[in-house]
Design an enzyme around this catalytic site. Structure first.
Site, short mmCIF file in Angstrom:
data_model
loop_
_atom_site.label_atom_id
_atom_site.label_comp_id
_atom_site.label_asym_id
_atom_site.label_seq_id
_atom_site.Cartn_x
_atom_site.Cartn_y
_atom_site.Cartn_z
N ARG A 1 0.82 -1.22 0.00
CA ARG A 1 0.00 0.00 0.00
C ARG A 1 0.85 1.27 0.00
O ARG A 1 0.42 2.31 -0.50
CB ARG A 1 -0.95 0.00 1.19
CG ARG A 1 -2.07 -1.00 0.97
CD ARG A 1 -3.05 -1.00 2.09
NE ARG A 1 -4.30 -1.61 1.65
CZ ARG A 1 -5.28 -1.98 2.45
NH1 ARG A 1 -5.17 -1.79 3.73
NH2 ARG A 1 -6.37 -2.51 1.97
N LYS B 1 -17.48 -18.95 0.51
CA LYS B 1 -18.93 -18.95 0.76
C LYS B 1 -19.75 -18.22 -0.29
O LYS B 1 -19.39 -17.12 -0.71
CB LYS B 1 -19.20 -18.28 2.11
CG LYS B 1 -18.73 -19.12 3.26
CD LYS B 1 -19.11 -18.45 4.55
CE LYS B 1 -18.93 -19.41 5.71
NZ LYS B 1 -19.20 -18.76 6.97
N GLY C 1 -11.04 -10.18 -3.07
CA GLY C 1 -11.12 -11.46 -2.36
C GLY C 1 -9.73 -12.00 -2.13
O GLY C 1 -8.73 -11.30 -2.34
N GLY D 1 -12.21 -5.11 0.86
CA GLY D 1 -13.64 -4.86 1.08
C GLY D 1 -14.19 -3.78 0.17
O GLY D 1 -15.31 -3.88 -0.35
P1 AMP Z 1 -12.84 -15.43 -0.14
O1 AMP Z 1 -12.26 -14.57 0.96
O2 AMP Z 1 -14.31 -15.44 -0.22
O3 AMP Z 1 -12.17 -15.16 -1.45
O4 AMP Z 1 -12.52 -16.94 0.27
C1 AMP Z 1 -11.21 -17.40 0.37
C2 AMP Z 1 -11.15 -18.68 1.14
O5 AMP Z 1 -11.89 -19.70 0.50
C3 AMP Z 1 -9.74 -19.20 1.24
O6 AMP Z 1 -9.31 -19.13 2.57
C4 AMP Z 1 -9.81 -20.64 0.75
O7 AMP Z 1 -9.09 -21.53 1.56
C5 AMP Z 1 -11.30 -20.93 0.85
N1 AMP Z 1 -11.72 -22.02 -0.05
C6 AMP Z 1 -11.58 -22.07 -1.38
N2 AMP Z 1 -12.02 -23.25 -1.86
C7 AMP Z 1 -12.44 -23.99 -0.80
C8 AMP Z 1 -12.99 -25.30 -0.65
N3 AMP Z 1 -13.17 -26.08 -1.69
N4 AMP Z 1 -13.31 -25.69 0.59
C9 AMP Z 1 -13.12 -24.89 1.64
N5 AMP Z 1 -12.61 -23.64 1.57
C10 AMP Z 1 -12.26 -23.19 0.36
#
Ligand code: AMP
Length: 398
Positions: free
Chosen positions: A35, A198, A354, A377
């Site tokens: 940053r 999620k 993300g 965010g």
């Molecule tokens: P996000 O912050 O929504 O981009 O989510 C990132 C997180 O999703 C990371 O910590 C990954 O480890 C998790 N993730 C990705 N694929 C899977 C999966 N198949 N099962 C569980 N966690 C996952």
């Protein structure tokens, strides 16, 4: 969009809000200066133009109270070494001493104010605090994209005291410009890759992207809720049973708008969530009980690579698997490398909003992407189509 080049800087006190919320180790050293590096073009432009730079930023979450471990002094030290000049520091964020320090600056000099969140009025968006801050500058620049989604005194409220003399800094300009490249109707085919853990945290972004992209790859942990919605057996893979209806409505909306959805076809499944777990490849619709999908399978990687080849513009938000844990980083790394390769061939690639930003850093691919967002965010909310207070404030006061 009014930017630095549209504003008179010479001989003026240029009050800039940066996002210098950098990670520090136990001895107070900066462990990732991304940053700070990103802010250098704005700083250099102001100093070269003979501006008198006053820097404000937050660092961490001091909850409105001074805290020795969250002082901005390490940032001052880093900047001073980088721009090779001494920088003054004001412990007082506002008030007569701070104003005096800003007025003592000569052309090309820099003053850093202490962590703005040491004053509880920052995060409450207090108008009187914003007014006090405004006394430290003749013009106001917002270059803090990482906090543009917050309606705080220094990120948004303050702009009302700089009518006609506030503008976006270089980071803000690049973030806005690059997202607009993805959301505009030009330069298709456009593809978005949305992964991560999620569905619940990505519903709005998925709905919003359906309005602007031609094809959507849904992957990572969130794909399992979609596979379940389509009648698949997903074993013990991560799934939000209460979001199955939403998954169905997203699939329907995409079909209605002619947006092609791509889901994984196979996975690397594991017996446990651990790097020593027994693993095997399975069809994503037939994962046995007791197994969980933790990475994209070989067939999926090949399939998604083909989709990426057809894109002219690409957004990547969220990993394809548990990339932090071996042996489940493979899918995310290979797809990252594929995007990097296509970028060299002319693809416009934006990574943001993300954990895919952490992934491209981990795989040392950041330099190979067209743009990697600095704001997690804030980028997510921007892609969701929300109006960000930090952006709105500059637009409505010009
Ligand atoms: P996000 O912050 O929504 O981009 O989510 C990132 C997180 O999703 C990371 O910590 C990954 O480890 C998790 N993730 C990705 N694929 C899977 C999966 N198949 N099962 C569980 N966690 C996952």
């Amino acid at each position: 969009m009014k930017t630095l080049k549209d504003i008179e800087l010479t001989g003026r006190r240029v009050l800039v809000r940066f996002d210098f919320n950098v990670p520090l180790n136990e001895s107070g050293q900066i462990t990732n200066a991304k940053r700070l590096t990103a802010a250098l073009p704005t700083i250099t432009r102001i100093l070269n133009a003979g501006g008198r730079l006053v820097i404000m930023s937050h660092l961490g979450r001091p909850n409105g109270k001074p805290s020795n471990s969250l002082t901005l002094r390490p940032v001052l030290k880093w900047l001073s070494e980088k721009i090779n000049r001494s920088i003054s520091f004001s412990k007082e964020i506002t008030g007569p001493k701070a104003v005096q320090a800003s007025k003592a600056l000569k052309n090309g000099e820099v003053l850093v104010l202490e962590n703005i969140r040491f004053d509880s009025r920052e995060e409450t968006g207090d108008v009187s605090f914003a007014k006090e801050l405004s006394e430290l500058g003749d013009v106001y620049i917002n270059d803090a994209f990482g906090t543009a989604h917050r309606e705080h005194a220094s990120t948004s409220i303050i702009a009302r005291y700089f009518k006609g003399c506030c503008a976006f800094g270089d980071v803000m300009f690049k973030e806005i410009d690059n997202v607009n490249k993805v959301l505009s109707s030009e330069n298709g085919p456009k593809i978005a890759i949305v992964g991560g853990a999620k569905v619940s945290s990505k519903i709005i972004i998925l709905k919003s992207l359906i309005d602007s992209v031609d094809e959507l790859i849904i992957c990572g942990g969130m794909a399992f809720t979609f596979i379940k919605a389509l009648g698949g057996q997903i074993g013990d893979s991560i799934c939000e049973a209460d979001k199955i209806d939403i998954a169905n409505s997203i699939l329907e909306a995409a079909e209605g708008k002619g947006v092609k959805i791509h889901l994984p076809t196979d996975v690397l499944a594991a017996k446990d969530f651990s790097s020593s777990a027994q693993t095997k490849y399975c069809d994503i619709y037939e994962i046995p009980e007791g197994w969980q999908g933790l990475d994209a399978g070989k067939e999926t990687i090949e399939y998604f690579s083909g989709v990426i080849e057809s894109a002219k513009t690409l957004l990547w938000n969220g990993p394809l698997g548990v990339f932090e844990l071996e042996p489940f980083s493979h899918g995310t790394r290979i797809i990252g490398e594929k995007i990097a390769k296509e970028t060299k061939r002319g693809l416009f690639s934006l990574v943001g909003g993300g954990d895919s930003v952490a992934a491209v850093e981990q795989f040392k691919l950041s330099q190979d992407m067209s743009y990697v967002s600095t704001g997690g965010g804030a980028m997510l909310e921007f892609l969701e189509g929300k109006s960000l207070p930090g952006i709105q404030a500059i637009l409505s006061n010009n």
